[in-house]
Design a protein around this motif. Structure first.
Motif, mmCIF file in Angstrom:
data_model
loop_
_atom_site.group_PDB
_atom_site.id
_atom_site.type_symbol
_atom_site.label_atom_id
_atom_site.label_comp_id
_atom_site.label_asym_id
_atom_site.label_seq_id
_atom_site.Cartn_x
_atom_site.Cartn_y
_atom_site.Cartn_z
ATOM 1 N N ASN A 170 0.958 -1.039 0.003
ATOM 2 C CA ASN A 170 -0.077 0.074 0.028
ATOM 3 C C ASN A 170 0.988 1.349 -0.087
ATOM 4 O O ASN A 170 2.030 1.218 0.740
ATOM 5 C CB ASN A 170 -0.896 0.072 1.300
ATOM 6 C CG ASN A 170 -1.900 0.995 0.944
ATOM 7 O OD1 ASN A 170 -1.615 2.276 1.151
ATOM 8 N ND2 ASN A 170 -3.142 0.625 0.917
ATOM 9 N N GLU A 171 0.587 2.210 -0.758
ATOM 10 C CA GLU A 171 1.408 3.446 -0.830
ATOM 11 C C GLU A 171 1.580 4.145 0.538
ATOM 12 O O GLU A 171 2.478 4.584 0.837
ATOM 13 C CB GLU A 171 0.674 4.496 -1.639
ATOM 14 C CG GLU A 171 0.611 3.970 -3.146
ATOM 15 C CD GLU A 171 0.025 5.081 -4.112
ATOM 16 O OE1 GLU A 171 0.656 5.923 -4.553
ATOM 17 O OE2 GLU A 171 -1.084 4.906 -4.402
ATOM 18 N N SER A 172 0.527 3.871 1.446
ATOM 19 C CA SER A 172 0.614 4.605 2.801
ATOM 20 C C SER A 172 1.386 3.904 3.657
ATOM 21 O O SER A 172 1.865 4.279 4.893
ATOM 22 C CB SER A 172 -0.675 4.852 3.313
ATOM 23 O OG SER A 172 -1.435 3.426 3.460
ATOM 24 N N CYS A 173 1.856 2.550 3.277
ATOM 25 C CA CYS A 173 2.738 1.681 4.283
ATOM 26 C C CYS A 173 4.361 2.086 4.003
ATOM 27 O O CYS A 173 4.746 1.905 2.734
ATOM 28 C CB CYS A 173 2.372 0.361 3.927
ATOM 29 S SG CYS A 173 0.667 -0.043 4.628
ATOM 30 N N PHE A 174 5.098 2.425 4.839
ATOM 31 C CA PHE A 174 6.341 2.630 4.649
ATOM 32 C C PHE A 174 7.059 2.336 5.868
ATOM 33 O O PHE A 174 7.103 2.789 6.890
ATOM 34 C CB PHE A 174 6.570 4.125 3.997
ATOM 35 C CG PHE A 174 8.154 4.731 3.764
ATOM 36 C CD1 PHE A 174 8.839 4.158 2.678
ATOM 37 C CD2 PHE A 174 8.867 4.981 4.963
ATOM 38 C CE1 PHE A 174 9.939 4.616 2.431
ATOM 39 C CE2 PHE A 174 10.147 5.438 4.634
ATOM 40 C CZ PHE A 174 10.874 5.069 3.343
ATOM 41 N N PRO A 207 7.075 8.501 -4.775
ATOM 42 C CA PRO A 207 6.103 9.033 -5.526
ATOM 43 C C PRO A 207 5.222 7.916 -6.292
ATOM 44 O O PRO A 207 6.006 6.704 -6.647
ATOM 45 C CB PRO A 207 6.891 9.894 -6.487
ATOM 46 C CG PRO A 207 8.145 9.982 -5.759
ATOM 47 C CD PRO A 207 8.435 8.782 -4.842
ATOM 48 N N LYS A 208 4.093 8.185 -6.652
ATOM 49 C CA LYS A 208 3.267 7.390 -7.454
ATOM 50 C C LYS A 208 3.912 6.470 -8.507
ATOM 51 O O LYS A 208 3.707 5.326 -8.601
ATOM 52 C CB LYS A 208 1.819 7.803 -7.720
ATOM 53 C CG LYS A 208 0.945 6.813 -8.398
ATOM 54 C CD LYS A 208 -0.491 7.327 -8.570
ATOM 55 C CE LYS A 208 -1.352 6.469 -8.792
ATOM 56 N NZ LYS A 208 -2.093 5.600 -7.906
ATOM 57 N N PRO A 209 4.304 7.113 -9.495
ATOM 58 C CA PRO A 209 5.132 6.457 -10.785
ATOM 59 C C PRO A 209 6.346 5.544 -10.087
ATOM 60 O O PRO A 209 6.417 4.416 -10.489
ATOM 61 C CB PRO A 209 5.725 7.804 -11.437
ATOM 62 C CG PRO A 209 4.937 8.873 -11.244
ATOM 63 C CD PRO A 209 4.698 8.641 -9.769
ATOM 64 N N GLN A 210 7.069 5.869 -9.169
ATOM 65 C CA GLN A 210 8.074 4.949 -8.796
ATOM 66 C C GLN A 210 7.388 3.891 -7.898
ATOM 67 O O GLN A 210 7.975 2.689 -7.917
ATOM 68 C CB GLN A 210 9.067 5.763 -7.788
ATOM 69 C CG GLN A 210 10.095 6.686 -8.749
ATOM 70 C CD GLN A 210 10.989 7.469 -7.776
ATOM 71 O OE1 GLN A 210 10.689 7.786 -7.010
ATOM 72 N NE2 GLN A 210 12.317 7.334 -8.170
ATOM 73 N N TRP A 211 6.257 4.074 -6.995
ATOM 74 C CA TRP A 211 5.794 3.006 -6.378
ATOM 75 C C TRP A 211 5.005 2.060 -7.351
ATOM 76 O O TRP A 211 5.316 0.778 -6.994
ATOM 77 C CB TRP A 211 4.533 3.692 -5.480
ATOM 78 C CG TRP A 211 3.792 2.831 -4.574
ATOM 79 C CD1 TRP A 211 4.199 2.256 -3.678
ATOM 80 C CD2 TRP A 211 2.734 2.231 -4.965
ATOM 81 N NE1 TRP A 211 3.265 1.272 -3.096
ATOM 82 C CE2 TRP A 211 2.286 1.232 -4.288
ATOM 83 C CE3 TRP A 211 1.889 2.529 -6.137
ATOM 84 C CZ2 TRP A 211 1.296 0.391 -4.144
ATOM 85 C CZ3 TRP A 211 0.495 1.589 -6.199
ATOM 86 C CH2 TRP A 211 0.204 0.912 -5.024
ATOM 87 N N GLN A 212 4.582 2.535 -8.538
ATOM 88 C CA GLN A 212 4.177 1.408 -9.400
ATOM 89 C C GLN A 212 5.347 0.699 -10.303
ATOM 90 O O GLN A 212 5.004 -0.456 -10.423
ATOM 91 C CB GLN A 212 3.284 2.140 -10.481
ATOM 92 C CG GLN A 212 1.855 2.915 -9.875
ATOM 93 C CD GLN A 212 1.179 3.753 -10.805
ATOM 94 O OE1 GLN A 212 1.524 4.255 -11.753
ATOM 95 N NE2 GLN A 212 -0.084 3.783 -10.694
#
Length: 369
Positions: free
Chosen positions: A146-150, A311-316
């Motif tokens: 999940n993007e929010s998990c870090f 960032p979203k592009p790198q996360w994807q």
């Protein structure tokens, strides 16, 4: 080793591979008839069929893939189990003239036992590499669902595991190309190459001993040297020598299929080498590629001290790379167990054949010269 024990092994082997049987033959036949003995005829026909099927499998599964290597080992196992089946039929008188082939058979089978041990170590090295990949995946799965998990700590652990993967491959590559002393895989490859260069086609009276036993041994050795030699270099990285080129006489039924397969495999190995592949084993090369790309992405972000979620592009991009690594690693991992099992089976068959022959020699009061 009793004949009953050997038969038990062959029965169990038949449950895990497409094993072909050889019918026993009578011993009171003329030399001319022995040259066309149905036992040898069946051995050669079945070996030819299996080599042709292996070539077709390569076109479908991919030459140098782990699934193809598993199938290639079933061919090796089947040929050796049938040589073993011929041993109890050796009823010809043993004389001093037989000393050479007896010694060669025992010496070569001992060398092939060493090959089995090196292959098992090579497979074990790849299994350790796989364990490091799984450590990285575990941390990335828990950190990237999940993007929010870090968790920066998990990214550090994943990066370290991926770095260990790169070092493991680099070590194999360095040892194989520059290693002094040579790696076990390189020594094994050299030994198999030497065995291939010293192969002697049985001729004259030697060619018709027993039920064509020496011809069957010759076919089994050629097949084993070629296919096991290929597996040895596939488990290493960037072998410095070209693929061995075995020369065999054309009068065997399996000669043409083997030479055709050898030519096709050479095309594929040359293609992979010229394409910059780090490993000839397809799945290992794919995992290595995924490991390097993923490590670069994670290392770049940690070096830049981007301590928040990507960032979203790198996360994807990260998510896709993780999925690619998981897929490639799963395919590689699923094949290592069966491959190791077949290497163990080959080791046991070689032991059984040696014991069966030694039993015949002891009963005939034979002493090797």
């Amino acid at each position: 080793m009793t004949h009953q024990a050997a038969s038990s092994l062959l029965s169990s082997l038949g449950s895990v591979l497409p094993h072909f049987s050889l019918h026993r033959a009578t011993s009171n036949v003329s030399s001319k008839q022995q040259q066309r003995h149905p036992v040898l005829q069946e051995f050669e026909s079945k070996l030819a069929e299996k080599l042709e099927a292996l070539k077709l499998a390569g076109e479908e599964l991919g030459f140098l893939s782990i699934d193809w290597f598993i199938q290639s080992m079933t061919v090796v196992l089947a040929t050796h189990s049938n040589v073993e089946a011929l041993v109890p039929d050796l009823q010809f008188p043993l004389t001093e003239r037989d000393g050479k082939w007896v010694d060669e058979y025992l010496d070569d089978s001992a060398k092939l036992l060493d090959v089995c041990n090196v292959l098992k170590e090579g497979i074990s090295d790849v299994e350790h590499y796989q364990m490091l990949v799984q450590v990285a995946l575990l941390n990335l799965d828990n950190n990237n669902n999940n993007e929010s998990c870090f968790s920066e700590a998990k990214y550090h652990r994943a990066r370290n595991a991926l770095q260990d993967c790169k070092e493991a491959i680099k070590k194999k590559d360095t040892e194989y190309r520059q290693g002094q002393p040579k790696s076990k895989l390189e020594n094994c490859s050299s030994m198999l190459r030497t065995m291939g260069e010293k192969l002697v086609n049985p001729k004259g009276v030697d060619a018709v001993k027993g039920n064509g036993f020496l011809n069957a041994i010759y076919g089994a050795k050629v097949t084993t040297i070629f296919l096991c030699g290929l597996l040895v270099i596939a488990l290493a990285c960037k072998p410095k020598r070209p693929l061995m080129n075995l020369s065999v006489t054309s009068h065997y039924l399996w000669s043409s299929p083997l030479l055709s397969l050898q030519h096709r495999v050479k095309e594929e190995t040359d293609k992979r080498k010229n394409g910059g592949s780090i490993a000839l084993l397809c799945e290992l090369d794919s995992v290595d590629s995924s490991v390097r790309r993923l490590h670069n992405l994670i290392d770049g972000n940690l070096t830049d001290k981007k301590l928040g979620p990507l960032p979203k592009p790198q996360w994807q991009e990260m998510k896709q790379l993780v999925e690619d690594l998981r897929k490639n690693s799963a395919h590689l991992g699923s094949g290592l167990g069966p491959l190791e099992q077949y290497v163990n089976e080959l080791f046991r068959i070689l032991i059984n054949s040696r014991l069966a022959l030694l039993d015949i020699l002891s009963k005939s009061n034979w002493q090797s010269v």
